[in-house]
Scaffold this motif. Structure first.
Motif, PDB file in Angstrom:
ATOM      1  N   HIS A 780       0.738  -1.349   0.153  1.00 33.34           N
ATOM      2  CA  HIS A 780       0.058   0.058   0.094  1.00 33.34           C
ATOM      3  C   HIS A 780       1.048   1.336   0.013  1.00 33.34           C
ATOM      4  O   HIS A 780       1.773   1.390   0.689  1.00 33.34           O
ATOM      5  CB  HIS A 780      -0.884  -0.008   1.208  1.00 33.34           C
ATOM      6  CG  HIS A 780      -1.855  -0.883   1.299  1.00 33.34           C
ATOM      7  ND1 HIS A 780      -1.742  -2.414   1.552  1.00 33.34           N
ATOM      8  CD2 HIS A 780      -3.380  -0.971   0.716  1.00 33.34           C
ATOM      9  CE1 HIS A 780      -2.771  -3.089   1.404  1.00 33.34           C
ATOM     10  NE2 HIS A 780      -3.704  -2.260   0.994  1.00 33.34           N
ATOM     11  N   ASP A 781       0.449   2.206  -0.763  1.00 29.14           N
ATOM     12  CA  ASP A 781       1.208   3.709  -0.718  1.00 29.14           C
ATOM     13  C   ASP A 781       0.871   4.499   0.417  1.00 29.14           C
ATOM     14  O   ASP A 781      -0.139   3.845   1.233  1.00 29.14           O
ATOM     15  CB  ASP A 781       1.044   4.211  -1.972  1.00 29.14           C
ATOM     16  CG  ASP A 781      -0.358   4.709  -2.563  1.00 29.14           C
ATOM     17  OD1 ASP A 781      -1.230   4.602  -1.355  1.00 29.14           O
ATOM     18  OD2 ASP A 781      -0.790   4.777  -3.655  1.00 29.14           O
ATOM     19  N   GLU A 782       1.150   5.569   0.358  1.00 25.50           N
ATOM     20  CA  GLU A 782       1.062   6.392   1.823  1.00 25.50           C
ATOM     21  C   GLU A 782      -0.317   6.722   1.741  1.00 25.50           C
ATOM     22  O   GLU A 782      -0.777   7.182   2.763  1.00 25.50           O
ATOM     23  CB  GLU A 782       1.954   7.706   1.267  1.00 25.50           C
ATOM     24  CG  GLU A 782       3.414   7.419   1.368  1.00 25.50           C
ATOM     25  CD  GLU A 782       4.167   8.923   1.084  1.00 25.50           C
ATOM     26  OE1 GLU A 782       3.525   9.849   0.980  1.00 25.50           O
ATOM     27  OE2 GLU A 782       5.349   9.015   1.141  1.00 25.50           O
ATOM     28  N   ASP A 783      -1.273   6.662   0.583  1.00 22.89           N
ATOM     29  CA  ASP A 783      -2.653   6.939   0.652  1.00 22.89           C
ATOM     30  C   ASP A 783      -3.353   5.751   1.052  1.00 22.89           C
ATOM     31  O   ASP A 783      -4.620   5.849   1.105  1.00 22.89           O
ATOM     32  CB  ASP A 783      -2.984   7.633  -0.502  1.00 22.89           C
ATOM     33  CG  ASP A 783      -2.466   8.894  -0.950  1.00 22.89           C
ATOM     34  OD1 ASP A 783      -2.278   9.636   0.248  1.00 22.89           O
ATOM     35  OD2 ASP A 783      -2.254   9.126  -2.268  1.00 22.89           O
ATOM     36  N   GLY A 784      -2.756   4.555   1.358  1.00 20.98           N
ATOM     37  CA  GLY A 784      -3.402   3.417   1.691  1.00 20.98           C
ATOM     38  C   GLY A 784      -4.045   2.663   0.493  1.00 20.98           C
ATOM     39  O   GLY A 784      -4.888   1.792   0.503  1.00 20.98           O
ATOM     40  N   GLY A 799       1.980   4.826   8.260  1.00 15.62           N
ATOM     41  CA  GLY A 799       0.938   5.132   7.080  1.00 15.62           C
ATOM     42  C   GLY A 799       0.420   4.006   6.460  1.00 15.62           C
ATOM     43  O   GLY A 799      -0.436   3.318   7.269  1.00 15.62           O
ATOM     44  N   GLY A 800      -0.028   4.136   5.169  1.00 16.84           N
ATOM     45  CA  GLY A 800      -0.650   2.843   4.651  1.00 16.84           C
ATOM     46  C   GLY A 800       0.037   1.839   4.612  1.00 16.84           C
ATOM     47  O   GLY A 800      -0.774   0.834   4.381  1.00 16.84           O
ATOM     48  N   LYS A 803      -1.311  -1.395   6.707  1.00 13.25           N
ATOM     49  CA  LYS A 803      -2.159  -2.478   5.850  1.00 13.25           C
ATOM     50  C   LYS A 803      -1.340  -3.746   5.532  1.00 13.25           C
ATOM     51  O   LYS A 803      -1.992  -4.768   5.087  1.00 13.25           O
ATOM     52  CB  LYS A 803      -2.919  -2.141   4.964  1.00 13.25           C
ATOM     53  CG  LYS A 803      -3.975  -0.998   5.199  1.00 13.25           C
ATOM     54  CD  LYS A 803      -4.644  -0.469   3.707  1.00 13.25           C
ATOM     55  CE  LYS A 803      -5.553   0.670   4.447  1.00 13.25           C
ATOM     56  NZ  LYS A 803      -6.354   0.970   3.376  1.00 13.25           N
ATOM     57  N   ASP A 804      -0.024  -3.596   5.647  1.00 16.66           N
ATOM     58  CA  ASP A 804       0.886  -4.680   4.845  1.00 16.66           C
ATOM     59  C   ASP A 804       1.543  -5.552   6.040  1.00 16.66           C
ATOM     60  O   ASP A 804       2.522  -6.440   5.837  1.00 16.66           O
ATOM     61  CB  ASP A 804       1.869  -4.270   3.743  1.00 16.66           C
ATOM     62  CG  ASP A 804       1.417  -3.534   2.814  1.00 16.66           C
ATOM     63  OD1 ASP A 804       0.195  -3.871   2.110  1.00 16.66           O
ATOM     64  OD2 ASP A 804       1.779  -2.199   2.434  1.00 16.66           O
TER      65      ASP A 804
END
Length: 977
Positions: A780-784, A799-800, A803-804
């Motif tokens: 996931h990138d910074e925006d999730g 951050g996003g 989720k990982d």
């Protein structure tokens, strides 16, 4: 303190394994080399087929099997153009022959396109022209993605018409062009459309033969064909819908359109010369597909104008007219366009059927048998020999084309193509208007599936939704880490997909056919490998190969029992002094699935990759694998220390650690420069810490403490934030041996976020530890937002990336540990790279200033020139440095901080040198050895006893290497890295 022992002579060849100093494993079994050689001959591992001498290497379904990004394809073409001296004529023909020609099983193209006198027909491109990887990539490319949100384009069609434009047709082709159908059309758009009709006709003939076998009278359908629109829609059109993706999918048609448009441009290209472009072909394609610079009007040769340019250039022609409202170059279909298309496709279909049935009598006989109601009118009273008569073939084909259904389907094809062109003329060149693409995702809902996807509530029929269907398929194939198939795409499903993507990169398929032990016939060549990223996402690339696995396993067959294809089995077993015992759980996946510390976890690889890797290199495989590679490989066991987790350490009774993974001067030396041995003093210090840290073996791991995973020489760590020393060590390995890294780690989805250099910044608190960050796909990138096709830094704590975090547990799962141990045991380059990394770590520590205070009134150690001394100026003997390094590896915050030496390091220094200002260069040499001995002794005496740390410092200082003797206590005895 001890004195250094006499150093034994250096070993330039591989020495016998030294005696283990603690917890010695049993001796390796005796290997019957003759039996091994016989087994290797008997059981070869099939590699992908090399298609011609020096040619591409690919599995059966890999030719034109992959969709790749345009940028990659253009890079490969650019490399080929720059590496060769071919003119444009030769270049486009050689590339065409990679896709269509005698060398690839399509000799008909060589009968149409003029290759007379050309010596490269059977070996169009070889490794003498470009590297193997580039050649393989070109050969395997089927279609390209100009952008991921746009439909792919089959560029292989371009090369056919480029060859037509540059090198012309054969005499036979000119005859066809004159008497049957336009050959340029047959090689592109009319060829694909008539192939669609032919595929439909095959379905019609199959239905007719089935009806004959069932005794259906000739006065009933399907022998009686009604032209009524309702009857046509009910029976033949569904066959047409089923046939479109097989013969005439959207990527094929777009490729046809572009081939027609660019044929004229290929004809105008100038050969490379000092005054022109060195890559004219690549430049043409780059310009045509350049989405960053849209054309100003419809006259520009650009993919946005493809439909308008097609109408202006197409052969055979289609009625069109200027579209004044669309600006310069805009075209519109004429009133008779659909009829022009129908006529052109009918001619092409006639030519296609006539050619195939004239060349192969069987095809004509099968057609006659399928149309018995027309037999009398076709064959009655015609001259000829046997059943092959030119006029008979003509009449039979006319009957099939002009029958009520045949004619209706031809009209339907023409109307659909005209509508598709009309819609395309209104857009930006990418409007498909519903024309279908080949969709490997169709079985799983027709779209990508990734973490967070969830099935809607089940319908009344109870059929599984896309996610549940995927989960059921993965479980049936042997990727049972999914757990319960609940229709919720969580971390376990993502892990299962990652594991599938990893295993699907192999050249063979394993068939688990119980009962009984596996035999050599339980593997077979794979049709195609997964070559996309390991991202845990069901995308186009993954679905393409997963569909083939589902087919091979029997998942898609009615009434069949699926066969497990996952080749790697991990299981827990009892063990005793006599060795491994009974299996307790034969399907272990997660890190905490086995919590009984009395069991060991083992892996059996039914593809025997480690065994074959050794045999194919001409080496004797590790005896721990067994005589034919099927023996269980011990991965470790559970330990209740800390938070609990997997651990691997030497054992007296079973082969937990391998002889090949023992840290010796031989294994630490550069395998590519065997005449250069390790530096004895450096090796002794590094080996002393390795002895107390990981028992002196590379294949030791620890997954129970604050770090999620530790492995290797100093238990290089992967922390809960995704950073620490393991990523930095892997970055160093990748820089030294990029191809080895890709094979050993990149193949299962591991990359590095940062580059490497020998002055790699240390961690954020300046403790002289080198740290790095992994990079992976499907994070996931910074925006999730999950990014399937972009490698991102693995930052599961912020951050996003939070989720990982589920991947932290995957890294300490038994299958990941198996892969790590395999590299640690088999790769001397990896072992040597770890050794170098340890030296860089030591060099970083010894090179740091001992303190930040530098003024004339500052206390502490200084050099003779008045500069602040460094750690390496204070600690100079092997024993003193080993004591310092042991503290630094286990308790770095007690040794160094941003301002220099702290706590233990400062305490040891002040106990020996005092608290005032000290000019180290002015100290008397007579007491130098005693000062170094005192430093080492202070670090032993003041080490905490908890966790046996004090004992480990003492053992490191007193280490006696089986090859190079004891550590020296003499000042200056360490040759600094």
């Amino acid at each position: 303190m001890t004195s250094p022992a006499t150093t034994p002579p250096r070993h330039h060849g591989e020495p016998a394994m030294p005696p283990v100093l603690a917890a010695a494993p049993p001796p390796p079994p005796v290997v019957d080399v003759a039996a091994l050689t016989a087994a290797a001959v008997r059981v070869g591992r099939t590699q992908p087929e090399q298609r011609w001498y020096g040619g591409p290497v690919a599995l059966p379904r890999e030719h034109k099997g992959y969709v790749v990004d345009l940028a990659d394809y253009l890079a490969w073409l650019d490399e080929l153009e720059r590496a060769t001296t071919w003119d444009v004529d030769e270049f486009v023909q050689r590339v065409r022959l990679l896709y269509y020609g005698r060398a690839t099983g399509n000799a008909l193209f060589d009968a149409v396109l003029d290759t007379s006198g050309d010596t490269w027909v059977d070996t169009p491109v070889t490794t003498a022209d470009v590297p193997q990887r580039t050649l393989d990539n070109l050969f395997r490319t089927g279609a390209v993605r100009v952008r991921r949100d746009l439909p792919p384009v089959d560029l292989s069609h371009l090369w056919v018409l480029a060859d037509r434009a540059r090198n012309g047709l054969t005499c036979k082709a000119h005859a066809v062009d004159t008497g049957l159908a336009d050959v340029t059309g047959l090689l592109s758009w009319t060829g694909d459309l008539c192939s669609w009709w032919s595929e439909w006709n095959d379905a019609r003939m199959s239905a007719r033969r089935a009806a004959l076998a069932a005794g259906t009278p000739l006065t009933a359908p399907p022998f009686v064909e009604s032209a009524d629109p309702a009857a046509v829609a009910a029976v033949p059109l569904p066959w047409l819908d089923q046939a479109v993706t097989a013969r005439c999918a959207a990527d094929d048609l777009i490729g046809d359109i572009d081939a027609v448009v660019l044929m004229k441009e290929f004809a105008k290209l100038k050969d490379p010369s000092p005054t022109t472009s060195q890559t004219p072909v690549t430049d043409l394609l780059r310009s045509y597909y350049d989405l960053a610079h849209p054309p100003a009007d419809r006259t520009a040769v650009h993919c946005a104008n493809r439909f308008h340019l097609f109408l202006a250039r197409v052969v055979p022609g289609i009625a069109d007219e200027e579209d004044g409202a669309g600006g310069p170059g805009a075209r519109a279909l004429g009133a008779t366009a659909a009829e022009d298309i129908r006529k052109a496709v009918r001619k092409a279909a006639f030519a296609l059927l006539y050619t195939s049935r004239y060349r192969r009598a069987r095809f004509h006989t099968e057609a006659l048998d399928a149309f018995p109601e027309a037999h009398d009118s076709v064959v009655h009273d015609l001259p000829g020999i046997g059943r092959i008569r030119f006029a008979e073939i003509d009449r039979e084909i006319d009957h099939e084309l002009d029958s009520p259904w045949g004619a209706a389907v031809l009209k339907e094809i023409a109307d659909r193509f005209a509508a598709w062109l009309r819609a395309g003329l209104t857009g930006d060149g990418w409007v498909l208007n519903g024309w279908p693409l080949v969709d490997p995702l169709a079985r799983w809902g027709g779209g990508p599936l990734m973490l967070g996807a969830r099935d809607p509530a089940p319908g009344p029929d109870g059929a599984p939704g896309p996610v549940k269907r995927l989960q059921l398929d993965l479980i049936a194939l042997g990727f049972t880490v999914v757990g319960t198939a609940d229709g919720d795409f969580g971390g376990r499903t993502a892990v299962a997909l990652r594991e599938f993507q990893i295993e699907a990169r192999q050249t063979r398929l394993f068939r688990d056919v119980p009962p009984g032990p596996p035999a050599v016939d339980t593997t077979e060549p794979a049709p195609m490998r997964h070559r996309g990223p390991v991202n845990g996402v069901l995308d186009h690339d993954t679905a393409q190969v997963l569909a083939l696995w589902a087919e091979a396993s029997g998942l898609t067959g009615a009434g069949t029992t699926p066969i497990r294809l996952n080749p790697l089995r991990v299981r827990s077993q009892h063990y005793t002094n006599a060795g491994l015992g009974a299996v307790v759980d034969d399907d272990v996946w997660t890190w905490n699935q086995v919590t009984d510390s009395g069991l060991v976890v083992c892996a059996v690889d039914y593809l025997r990759r480690q065994w074959f890797d050794a045999v194919e290199k001409g080496a004797v495989p590790a005896p721990e694998l067994g005589s034919e590679g099927y023996d269980p490989v011990v991965l470790g066991s559970w330990i209740d220390e800390g938070s609990g987790g997997p651990v691997q350490m030497p054992d007296r009774y079973i082969h937990r650690t391998w002889a090949s993974a023992q840290m010796t001067p031989y294994n630490c030396a550069d395998p590519d420069a065997p005449a250069i041995p390790v530096v004895a003093s450096q090796y002794r210090v590094v080996r002393a810490i390795a002895k107390v840290e990981m028992y002196g073996y590379f294949d030791v791991h620890n997954c129970w403490d604050i770090a999620r995973l530790s492995m290797g020489m100093y238990h290089w760590t992967l922390g809960p934030n995704g950073r620490w020393e393991l990523p930095a060590m892997l970055s160093h390995y990748r820089t030294r041996h990029p191809e080895d890294f890709d094979r050993d780690f990149g193949s299962w989805g591991i990359g590095i976020a940062e580059g490497w250099n020998d002055t790699q910044p240390d961690d954020s608190v300046n403790r002289a530890k080198l740290t790095g960050t992994l990079a992976m796909y499907g994070l996931h990138d910074e925006d999730g937002v999950l990014q399937p096709h972009q490698a991102l830094p693995f930052t599961p704590a912020t951050g996003g990336g939070a989720k990982d975090a589920y991947l932290l547990d995957w890294f300490r799962s038994w299958r990941v540990l198996h892969r790590l141990l395999t590299v640690a045991r088999d790769s001397r380059r990896f072992q040597h790279s770890q050794y170098l990394f340890a030296l860089i770590r030591l060099r970083t520590l010894l090179g740091r200033d001992f303190q930040s205070a530098t003024g004339p009134d500052a206390t502490g150690p200084f050099r003779a020139d008045g500069t602040v001394a460094r750690f390496g100026d204070v600690f100079t003997s092997e024993q003193a440095v080993a004591a310092l390094l042991r503290w630094h590896v286990n308790r770095p915050d007690r040794i160094i901080a941003a301002d220099g030496a702290v706590h233990a390091a400062r305490g040891a220094y002040e106990a020996v040198f005092g608290t005032g200002r000290v000019d180290l260069g002015a100290l008397p040499a007579a007491g130098a050895d005693a000062r170094q001995q005192a430093l080492a002794q202070w670090l032993i005496d003041n080490a905490p006893t908890a966790g046996s740390f004090q004992n480990s410092v003492r053992l490191a200082v007193e280490y006696n290497d089986a090859y190079l003797g004891r550590l020296s206590d003499r000042a200056g005895s360490l040759i600094r890295p």
